[in-house]
Each structure stands twice: as C-alpha cells, then as structure tokens.
Design an enzyme around this catalytic site. Structure first.
Site, PDB file in Angstrom:
ATOM      1  N   HIS A 172      -0.983   0.353   0.306  1.00  0.00           N
ATOM      2  CA  HIS A 172      -0.194  -0.360  -0.695  1.00  0.00           C
ATOM      3  C   HIS A 172      -0.031  -1.840  -0.378  1.00  0.00           C
ATOM      4  CE1 HIS A 172       1.223   3.896  -1.068  1.00  0.00           C
ATOM      5  NE2 HIS A 172       0.770   3.637  -2.277  1.00  0.00           N
ATOM      6  N   ASP A 173       0.374  -2.194   0.829  1.00  0.00           N
ATOM      7  CA  ASP A 173       0.614  -3.595   1.164  1.00  0.00           C
ATOM      8  C   ASP A 173      -0.648  -4.448   1.082  1.00  0.00           C
ATOM      9  OD1 ASP A 173       3.273  -2.942   1.500  1.00  0.00           O
ATOM     10  OD2 ASP A 173       3.181  -2.904   3.677  1.00  0.00           O
TER      11      ASP A 173
END
Length: 82
Positions: A10-11
């Site tokens: 995600h990041d």
C-alpha cells in the site's frame, strides 16, 4: 503477520501515484463499511458489480507494470477515498 506469500504494498503504491500518476488507471467505485452485522462488522464492502444502486464514493487505482525477469504482467490495486 498474515503470512501472505506476496504481501500488499500500500505505501509504495501511494508514493508511486504521487510520483508517476500516469502509471495508474482509475475506476470510480462504491465502498462502504458494514456496521450492522454481528459477523462482519467493520468489513469493507466494495460494490464492484454496481448492484447497490449507490453512486461511487472512491476511486479504485490499478497500477500495471511488467516484471522484466519473468516477462509477466502484474497488477497491484488499492482504493483511495476522494
């Protein structure tokens, strides 16, 4: 923690969206959080088939890239709230 063979990224995807938005395709999507069920309270529900009749409230981002070593297409997706 969840013993994923290929854990979600995600990041790095969020950073990639800021740095290179042209890598992404977007789709408007309806996402709600289940609040009434004893079994699945807090579950995120994505209306990918548009059956709810509710308007989209997020953009679903998909990044598509080629893995050179494997010569295969890989999709990574995530949802960003407007």
């Amino acid at each position: 923690v969840f013993k994923f063979e290929n854990p979600p990224l995600h990041d790095p995807c969020a950073v990639a969206l800021v740095v290179a938005p042209s890598l992404f395709e977007t789709t408007p999507l309806r996402v709600d959080v289940e609040m009434k069920s004893e079994l699945s309270a807090g579950q995120t529900v994505c209306d990918i088939w548009r059956n709810s009749g509710n308007p989209p409230n997020v953009f679903h981002y998909i990044i598509v890239f080629q893995l050179i070593a494997e010569q295969s297409e890989t999709n990574v997706d995530f949802v960003m709230v407007e």
